[in-house]
Enzyme design. Structure first.
Site, PDB file in Angstrom:
ATOM      1  N   CYS A  18       0.849  -1.192   0.000  1.00 25.21           N
ATOM      2  CA  CYS A  18       0.000   0.000   0.000  1.00 25.21           C
ATOM      3  C   CYS A  18       0.885   1.243   0.000  1.00 25.21           C
ATOM      4  O   CYS A  18       1.771   1.379   0.844  1.00 25.21           O
ATOM      5  CB  CYS A  18      -0.895  -0.006   1.238  1.00 25.21           C
ATOM      6  SG  CYS A  18      -1.864   1.505   1.438  1.00 25.21           S
ATOM      7  N   CYS A  68       0.606   3.237   3.459  1.00 28.23           N
ATOM      8  CA  CYS A  68       1.143   2.809   4.760  1.00 28.23           C
ATOM      9  C   CYS A  68       2.172   1.690   4.672  1.00 28.23           C
ATOM     10  O   CYS A  68       2.643   1.200   5.695  1.00 28.23           O
ATOM     11  CB  CYS A  68       0.012   2.380   5.684  1.00 28.23           C
ATOM     12  SG  CYS A  68      -0.800   0.839   5.195  1.00 28.23           S
ATOM     13  N   CYS A  97      -7.229  -0.682   1.826  1.00 30.43           N
ATOM     14  CA  CYS A  97      -6.187  -1.191   2.711  1.00 30.43           C
ATOM     15  C   CYS A  97      -6.769  -1.343   4.112  1.00 30.43           C
ATOM     16  O   CYS A  97      -7.417  -0.429   4.627  1.00 30.43           O
ATOM     17  CB  CYS A  97      -5.002  -0.224   2.734  1.00 30.43           C
ATOM     18  SG  CYS A  97      -3.738  -0.649   3.942  1.00 30.43           S
ATOM     19  N   CYS A 156      -4.763   1.416   6.653  1.00 29.85           N
ATOM     20  CA  CYS A 156      -4.932   2.877   6.585  1.00 29.85           C
ATOM     21  C   CYS A 156      -6.215   3.317   5.887  1.00 29.85           C
ATOM     22  O   CYS A 156      -6.512   4.505   5.836  1.00 29.85           O
ATOM     23  CB  CYS A 156      -3.718   3.522   5.921  1.00 29.85           C
ATOM     24  SG  CYS A 156      -3.567   3.231   4.142  1.00 29.85           S
ATOM     25  N   CYS A 207      -8.828  -5.712  -9.214  1.00 32.12           N
ATOM     26  CA  CYS A 207      -8.348  -4.760 -10.225  1.00 32.12           C
ATOM     27  C   CYS A 207      -7.842  -3.546  -9.446  1.00 32.12           C
ATOM     28  O   CYS A 207      -8.633  -2.782  -8.889  1.00 32.12           O
ATOM     29  CB  CYS A 207      -9.497  -4.374 -11.152  1.00 32.12           C
ATOM     30  SG  CYS A 207      -9.056  -3.123 -12.370  1.00 32.12           S
TER      31      CYS A 207
END
Length: 148
Positions: free
Chosen positions: A54, A57, A111, A114, A135
């Site tokens: 991510c 984070c 995510c 975060c 996707c």
């Protein structure tokens, strides 16, 4: 970080902090739920072994082992690492309780740590029959190549 359902993300930042950490296009994707144009991220066709994290984070989300090379222009994965993503409804400007918005809603991926918007879960039956896939916007990710 708390949208009224009682869930609180482990990593919380002020809007000013998010804007300082992310480029404008990344901010629009991760924090406002935008979608990048196809083939605008170098990660859409990244083929090396490694880990996708991510951008908000650094949580490890996807392994290259589960990446699918599709020509659509985004990064596609069969699944994520366990317990790393959450899903929600993308009502595309509508609101909960509106049956038309709810019927047309997309399943979006966030995510777990975060809350950043990553992309959507989609079905592409002509290329991946009978299986939903992730996707993901390449601009929502960083890539850590595997060590040689």
């Amino acid at each position: 970080a708390d949208d009224g359902d009682g869930f609180v993300y482990e990593i919380q930042r002020s809007e000013d902090d998010w804007r300082a950490r992310l480029a404008p296009a990344e901010y629009k994707i991760l924090r406002e739920g935008d979608t990048e144009l196809p083939k605008t991220s170098p990660l859409w066709d990244e083929a090396r072994d490694g880990i996708y994290c991510c951008k908000g984070c650094d949580l490890r989300l996807y392994r290259s082992l589960h990446k699918m090379q599709l020509s659509k222009g985004w990064a596609f994965f069969r699944h994520s690492y366990p317990d790393t993503v959450l899903t929600g409804l993308d009502l595309q400007g509508g609101r909960m309780g509106d049956p038309f918005a709810e019927l047309g809603a997309l399943l979006e991926v966030h995510c777990r740590r975060c809350g950043s918007h990553l992309g959507h879960i989609v079905s592409i039956p002509e290329e991946v029959p009978g299986r939903p896939i992730h996707c993901i916007n390449g601009h929502a990710l960083t890539f850590e190549p595997a060590e040689a």
